[in-house]
Design an enzyme around this catalytic site. Structure first.
Site, PDB file in Angstrom:
ATOM      1  N   PHE A 178       1.219  -0.904  -0.193  1.00 48.64           N
ATOM      2  CA  PHE A 178      -0.526  -0.148  -0.216  1.00 48.64           C
ATOM      3  C   PHE A 178       1.362   0.752  -0.244  1.00 48.64           C
ATOM      4  O   PHE A 178       2.226   1.423   0.092  1.00 48.64           O
ATOM      5  CB  PHE A 178      -1.086  -0.251   1.350  1.00 48.64           C
ATOM      6  CG  PHE A 178      -2.792  -0.321   0.448  1.00 48.64           C
ATOM      7  CD1 PHE A 178      -2.516  -1.323  -0.187  1.00 48.64           C
ATOM      8  CD2 PHE A 178      -3.101   0.266   1.691  1.00 48.64           C
ATOM      9  CE1 PHE A 178      -4.186  -0.916  -0.206  1.00 48.64           C
ATOM     10  CE2 PHE A 178      -4.423   0.648   1.424  1.00 48.64           C
ATOM     11  CZ  PHE A 178      -5.203   0.042   0.649  1.00 48.64           C
ATOM     12  N   GLN A 220      -8.148  14.116   4.084  1.00 49.87           N
ATOM     13  CA  GLN A 220      -7.733  13.477   3.036  1.00 49.87           C
ATOM     14  C   GLN A 220      -8.570  13.744   1.700  1.00 49.87           C
ATOM     15  O   GLN A 220      -9.836  12.789   1.907  1.00 49.87           O
ATOM     16  CB  GLN A 220      -7.454  12.068   3.380  1.00 49.87           C
ATOM     17  CG  GLN A 220      -7.137  11.044   2.483  1.00 49.87           C
ATOM     18  CD  GLN A 220      -6.110  10.050   2.922  1.00 49.87           C
ATOM     19  OE1 GLN A 220      -7.065   9.599   3.104  1.00 49.87           O
ATOM     20  NE2 GLN A 220      -4.762   9.965   3.578  1.00 49.87           N
ATOM     21  N   HIS A 234      -9.016  11.392  -1.746  1.00 50.57           N
ATOM     22  CA  HIS A 234      -8.587  10.255  -1.967  1.00 50.57           C
ATOM     23  C   HIS A 234      -8.620  10.227  -3.733  1.00 50.57           C
ATOM     24  O   HIS A 234      -9.731  10.569  -4.444  1.00 50.57           O
ATOM     25  CB  HIS A 234      -8.991   8.434  -1.640  1.00 50.57           C
ATOM     26  CG  HIS A 234      -8.983   7.060  -1.883  1.00 50.57           C
ATOM     27  ND1 HIS A 234      -8.470   7.200  -3.448  1.00 50.57           N
ATOM     28  CD2 HIS A 234      -8.272   6.246  -0.665  1.00 50.57           C
ATOM     29  CE1 HIS A 234      -7.702   5.700  -2.793  1.00 50.57           C
ATOM     30  NE2 HIS A 234      -7.764   5.489  -1.926  1.00 50.57           N
ATOM     31  N   LEU A 264     -15.083   4.775  -4.193  1.00 49.16           N
ATOM     32  CA  LEU A 264     -13.737   4.337  -4.732  1.00 49.16           C
ATOM     33  C   LEU A 264     -13.417   3.062  -4.795  1.00 49.16           C
ATOM     34  O   LEU A 264     -13.951   2.286  -4.975  1.00 49.16           O
ATOM     35  CB  LEU A 264     -13.378   4.377  -2.823  1.00 49.16           C
ATOM     36  CG  LEU A 264     -12.146   3.807  -2.199  1.00 49.16           C
ATOM     37  CD1 LEU A 264     -11.321   4.854  -2.318  1.00 49.16           C
ATOM     38  CD2 LEU A 264     -12.036   3.332  -1.541  1.00 49.16           C
ATOM     39  N   GLU A 269      -6.985   1.707  -3.111  1.00 54.58           N
ATOM     40  CA  GLU A 269      -5.384   2.205  -3.317  1.00 54.58           C
ATOM     41  C   GLU A 269      -4.869   0.561  -3.670  1.00 54.58           C
ATOM     42  O   GLU A 269      -3.505   0.915  -4.558  1.00 54.58           O
ATOM     43  CB  GLU A 269      -4.865   2.652  -1.844  1.00 54.58           C
ATOM     44  CG  GLU A 269      -3.411   3.098  -1.854  1.00 54.58           C
ATOM     45  CD  GLU A 269      -2.753   4.028  -0.314  1.00 54.58           C
ATOM     46  OE1 GLU A 269      -3.260   5.039  -0.918  1.00 54.58           O
ATOM     47  OE2 GLU A 269      -2.060   3.850  -0.182  1.00 54.58           O
ATOM     48  N   ARG A 315      -1.308   9.569  -0.387  1.00 53.59           N
ATOM     49  CA  ARG A 315      -2.276   9.623  -0.564  1.00 53.59           C
ATOM     50  C   ARG A 315      -2.508  11.368  -0.855  1.00 53.59           C
ATOM     51  O   ARG A 315      -3.070  11.691  -2.006  1.00 53.59           O
ATOM     52  CB  ARG A 315      -3.216   9.309  -0.186  1.00 53.59           C
ATOM     53  CG  ARG A 315      -3.739   8.354   0.327  1.00 53.59           C
ATOM     54  CD  ARG A 315      -5.041   7.714   0.648  1.00 53.59           C
ATOM     55  NE  ARG A 315      -5.282   6.302   0.755  1.00 53.59           N
ATOM     56  CZ  ARG A 315      -6.545   5.455   1.601  1.00 53.59           C
ATOM     57  NH1 ARG A 315      -6.620   6.486   1.797  1.00 53.59           N
ATOM     58  NH2 ARG A 315      -6.468   4.636   1.637  1.00 53.59           N
ATOM     59  N   HIS A 361     -12.398  11.666   1.282  1.00 50.10           N
ATOM     60  CA  HIS A 361     -12.879  10.628   1.928  1.00 50.10           C
ATOM     61  C   HIS A 361     -12.142  10.437   3.067  1.00 50.10           C
ATOM     62  O   HIS A 361     -12.979   9.517   3.331  1.00 50.10           O
ATOM     63  CB  HIS A 361     -11.252   9.866   0.952  1.00 50.10           C
ATOM     64  CG  HIS A 361     -11.149   7.839   1.245  1.00 50.10           C
ATOM     65  ND1 HIS A 361     -12.442   7.746   1.402  1.00 50.10           N
ATOM     66  CD2 HIS A 361     -10.492   7.571   2.083  1.00 50.10           C
ATOM     67  CE1 HIS A 361     -11.863   6.087   1.412  1.00 50.10           C
ATOM     68  NE2 HIS A 361     -10.730   6.344   2.170  1.00 50.10           N
ATOM     69  N   ARG A 371      -3.456  10.176   6.800  1.00 51.34           N
ATOM     70  CA  ARG A 371      -3.576   9.130   7.173  1.00 51.34           C
ATOM     71  C   ARG A 371      -2.754   8.386   5.875  1.00 51.34           C
ATOM     72  O   ARG A 371      -3.304   8.326   4.447  1.00 51.34           O
ATOM     73  CB  ARG A 371      -4.931   9.045   7.364  1.00 51.34           C
ATOM     74  CG  ARG A 371      -4.709   7.104   7.961  1.00 51.34           C
ATOM     75  CD  ARG A 371      -6.640   6.917   8.216  1.00 51.34           C
ATOM     76  NE  ARG A 371      -7.194   6.674   7.184  1.00 51.34           N
ATOM     77  CZ  ARG A 371      -8.239   6.034   6.207  1.00 51.34           C
ATOM     78  NH1 ARG A 371      -7.153   5.007   5.730  1.00 51.34           N
ATOM     79  NH2 ARG A 371      -8.664   6.391   4.892  1.00 51.34           N
TER      80      ARG A 371
END
Lengths: 117, 234, 590
Positions: C121, C243, C245, C255, C258, C289, C356, C401
């Site tokens: 990730f 955040q 995304h 969504l 990731e 991100r 997000h 995050r």
């Protein structure tokens, strides 16, 4: 927990009922085939040929098996139908009782016919 | 487009009725049924329905669209519309609370009956319990259920005996745990299922399969349970 | 006692998502009389939408993996304003919390060795001295959130947790000593209002992405806990940190994980160029991100966007092959077909940065205890109030995050809040009762709506609020335009206070719930705006055109928004982990 028991179903358990209905269905199917083959093999069949068939012990046993199968098969089936559609307990019990009695009468009557001539 | 809505507010209406509303759809965009409902609610705030994720994973907005159960948020209008008309009704077979909102408690109760949690009587190891990819694969097509009730409320056997027949959703989860190599309560689970109603009211008509918005197959899972019960009994 | 129904528990958890249910489970397991109040049936909570996984150093993909490396990544990802004691706690306790989930039955994907499958990730390395891409995100295909949420619900069923399902919490009840002593809530199905009394109230109400017009968040993510805490006068931390995304499906906002890029997918612009190679030469598409989202916006602004409007980029996945896509990303294939009308096996997916996650929230310590600041700038506990999950700001995410850290946050701090409350109650924690006037105060919003026949429709005001936030407080921010946005928000606030409710029925009145939610959306948006204007630097997700650099001298701090005087203060970041050396702030590059 989950178990939904009932005293009026035939085999006391779900799998027993299910199995009984499958097995009785096979017996009935087989019996039908035997009769058909006999009818086709004997064109223009007379009463004597027909009576001769049922005079033999093996045919009487097989027929009795088929009769019992009809009884069991119909009981499981009709029990299911009544518990699906009849939500009130007393009428449902009465209909189930009537069905049971009818099955019983047919079986006894069948035995009488088989061994009675 | 004409939308025909099932309306019922127990405080105001004596009986449910169908309300026809004309909706102007934006051109060149294929809306989801949920988008249409949101448009309608902007005009008439009294229209009630559940919704949450709007992407088909939370299972809130199960309803009956032109006769077929599904999730409003992932059903394009073009897919269900018939003769320029969209008929929206609550999920069949469950008590209606208001408009498209149904009382799901019977559905949840059947889910709870199957012990929908892992049981393992061995002491837990310091790391995870090991499971081979092959054993894990057996859970595919089972664990993805979102409890939207589209299947159970499309099942006549569940309509007739919602208190006794577990229904396709609950049985799918029953098998999810029966099939889990980490579970040690198989015997207990099967004993709880062996009665004439819980499993055996399934007559295999596969309505559940045809409506499941996640493409799952409860009928197959029920078949597996039946085989396990047979093996246990014979 | 007042004439409304009172229900009494030792502890209540508001919110039935991952954090709430983990807290409720912990409380029930240890014998605390607890209830979980949730506005939707628990498995409808937004945790269900989490896809990629839960990041944790369980050393499956790499037997030498170390939670300290995870901690380093998290601190670096946060742009150094995560509290290092909290990150240390999360990363070190994490494995235990993940193994517990597995023992509860979570159907993780598996490796050939039978262990939990881990995928790469964004922002994952092998420590400060080795920037090799790590694979640390434990996954159940691309449905990890769904699997986690259902597993937690099942575990709660097993333990017999009390759920008040489809109950909506309206406002916190405070006694004369400013202690929180429960909540006023409304049962949605019947409209009945009750005072739910408790010695400990946990806010696990999740995020508030619905303040933006374009968001990956569920329609229910309206920041109810944040709104309640702000109305009760308690401060919020780091609310400017939102955040975006990188991969929300263009046009729909849903969504795509990731994990797509973790499995080898990458982003391309209209020229077919893999542009992340320019912005993050080492990590490329798996940079933080905030970095990826900003790079995408720059590509679009510089005219290299895709489509007729040149307003999005493409996520290329087809080179991974049908088999991998079906095995590892089945849900993504489904979503792409439904919402983008694109089959990832054949074509790239149109994506755009989409709101997000809320890094900010209710400031808490590691045990979930909500905090405020006294006049000397010292932390003080808010007695009776706790928070965990996205609603809380412990803070483990700081200014940005990392992917996969939110699910870990939920279970680690949901669990920790449960442990902490149980201990507190065992040690005889008591609070004073609430007076009729105290309870009445928490019902003020219901009373207003009961008589609000004039005014604007909720939907119209909500839409303007969302558009305002999208326009003035998005990926790139600017002092002048934010001032304009804040001014607009003041006007919207006036309209929020004057909405009308034309549906007065009691049974399943969703119009009333939406009106109450709008109040919360506004509280969150306003706190965000004021904090964003105040933080005069660029850090993590907060990128300003007028202050383009990070300013460690003035802003290596948490922002703290005080609702009563609408003031923004500062709070020290913790740089004192207990068992490892402090990670010193350095330039953040990927």
């Amino acid at each position: 927990m989950g178990n939904v028991s009932s005293v009026t179903n035939l085999g006391r358990s779900g799998v027993a009922d299910w199995l009984m209905q499958r097995v009785s269905a096979y017996v009935l199917a087989l019996y039908t085939v035997v009769l058909f083959v006999f009818i086709i093999a004997n064109p223009g069949m007379s009463y004597d040929t027909w009576a001769g068939l049922f005079g033999q012990t093996w045919m009487r046993i097989v027929t009795l098996m088929a009769l019992l199968s009809i009884g069991a098969h119909a009981w499981v089936g009709l029990w299911t139908v009544t518990t699906d559609y009849m939500k009130s307990a007393l009428p449902r019990f009465l209909v189930q009782a009537a069905c049971g009695l009818t099955m019983f009468v047919y079986v006894v009557w069948g035995i009488q016919i088989l061994w009675g001539f | 487009m004409l939308v025909s809505l099932y309306r019922y507010n127990p405080e105001a209406d004596n009986a449910p009725f169908m309300q026809d509303v004309e909706v102007e759809l934006p051109k060149g965009k294929d809306l989801m049924v949920l988008d249409v409902l949101n448009l309608l609610k902007e005009k008439d705030v009294t229209l009630s329905y559940r919704r949450s994720c709007r992407e088909g994973v939370c299972g809130s907005d199960g309803m009956n669209m032109n006769g077929k159960n599904g999730l409003a948020c992932i059903t394009p209008v073009s897919q269900v519309i018939k003769k320029d008309k969209l008929v929206l009704r609550p999920l069949p077979g469950l008590p209606v609370i208001r408009d498209l909102v149904v009382d799901m408690s019977l559905f949840y109760k059947q889910y709870e009956k199957v012990m929908p949690y892992l049981v393992n009587d061995q002491p837990a190891p310091a790391i995870e319990r090991l499971q081979t990819p092959e054993d894990r694969e057996k859970l595919d097509g089972l664990y993805e259920c979102i409890l939207c009730a589209c299947c159970s409320s499309a099942c006549p056997s569940f309509w007739w005996n919602p208190d006794k027949f577990i229904g396709p959703a609950g049985l799918l989860q029953a098998y999810r745990f029966l099939a889990d190599s980490r579970d040690t309560a198989q015997a207990e689970r099967l004993a709880e299922l062996d009665d004439p109603f819980s499993v055996f009211r399934c007559r295999g008509i596969m309505n559940c399969v045809s409506v499941c918005p996640k493409g799952l197959n409860p009928t197959r899972a029920i078949g597996h349970i039946r085989n396990l019960l047979l093996q246990r009994a014979t | 006692m007042s004439n409304i129904k009172t229900m009494t528990f030792d502890a209540i958890v508001i919110g039935g998502g991952g954090a709430g249910m983990r807290a409720a489970l912990q409380l029930t397991e240890t014998g605390v009389k607890a209830a979980c109040i949730t506005k939707v049936f628990p498995t409808r909570s937004h945790t269900v939408s989490a896809q990629g996984g839960i990041t944790c150093a369980i050393a499956s993909a790499d037997p030498n993996d170390d939670w300290r490396w995870h901690m380093y990544d998290t601190v670096k990802g946060s742009d150094y304003i995560a509290d290092q004691d909290a990150v240390e706690y999360m990363c070190s306790v994490g494995p235990q919390a993940v193994f517990e989930l597995e023992h509860m039955g979570l159907p993780f994907s598996r490796t050939e060795q039978g262990r939990i499958y881990q995928r790469p990730f964004g922002g994952q390395s092998k420590g400060p001295n080795d920037s090799t891409q790590a694979a640390r995100t434990c996954a159940a295909a691309d449905r990890t959130g769904h699997a986690l949420l259902h597993t937690l619900y099942q575990a709660n069923l097993k333990r017999g947790t009390t759920f008040l399902s489809e109950w909506y919490a309206v406002d916190l009840v405070k006694n004369a000593k400013n202690e929180v002593v429960g909540v006023v809530a409304i049962e949605i199905e019947t409209g009945e209002v009750a005072y739910i009394k408790a010695k400990a109230t946990v806010l696990a109400t999740g995020g508030a992405g619905r303040i933006y017009a374009s968001t990956t968040n569920a329609l229910i993510n309206t920041g109810d806990g944040i709104g309640m805490a702000l109305r009760a006068g308690f401060p919020m931390q780091d609310m400017e940190m939102w955040q975006f995304h990188p991969t929300g499906i263009y046009g729909a906002g849903t969504l795509v994980t990731e994990g797509c890029r973790g499995e080898g997918g990458y982003l391309i612009n209209s020229e077919g160029e893999r542009f992340m190679e320019r912005y993050a030469p080492n990590s490329k598409d798996l940079a933080g991100r905030d970095v990826v989202a900003r790079s995408m916006v720059i590509e679009i602004l510089e005219g290299r966007g895709c489509g007729p409007e040149k307003d999005h980029v493409l996520l290329k996945l087809d080179h991974l092959g049908e088999e991998t896509l079906n095995l590892r990303l089945p849900g993504i294939c489904e979503l792409s077909k439904t919402f983008a009308h694109v089959d990832p096996v054949k074509e790239p997916v149109p994506v755009v940065p989409t709101c997000h996650y809320m890094m900010g929230g209710i400031p808490t310590n590691v045990g979930g205890q909500a905090l405020t600041q006294d006049d000397d700038g010292k932390d003080q506990p808010i007695r009776g109030l706790f928070a965990c999950g996205e609603a809380a700001c412990v803070s483990v995410h700081g200014a940005n995050r990392l992917g996969g850290n939110s699910l870990l946050d939920l279970v680690v701090f949901g669990r920790a809040a449960g442990l902490h409350i149980e201990e507190q109650l065992r040690n005889g924690f008591e609070v004073d009762g609430a007076s009729d006037a105290d309870i009445k105060r928490a019902m003020a919003r219901l009373d207003r709506l009961a008589n609000a026949r004039e005014g604007e429709h909720v939907a119209a005001v909500r839409e303007d609020l969302q558009t305002c936030m999208q326009l003035y407080f998005g990926v790139f921010r600017d002092g002048e335009s934010m001032d304009k946005g804040l001014q607009l928000l003041n006007e919207i606030g006036e309209r929020v206070r004057n909405t009308r409710l034309t549906d007065t029925s009691n049974v399943f009145n969703t119009a009333r719930i939406e009106a109450l939610e709008l109040d919360n959306l506004f509280e969150v948006a306003y706190a965000t705006a004021v904090s964003a204007v105040e933080r005069k630097e660029s850090r993590g997700a907060h990128a300003r055109n007028d202050f383009t650099e990070r300013d460690d001298e003035n802003w290596l701090k948490h922002s703290l928004y005080f609702p009563l005087d609408k003031r923004v203060g500062k709070r020290d970041v913790n740089f004192s982990p207990k068992t490892v050396d402090t990670f010193q702030p350095t330039i953040r590059s990927y």
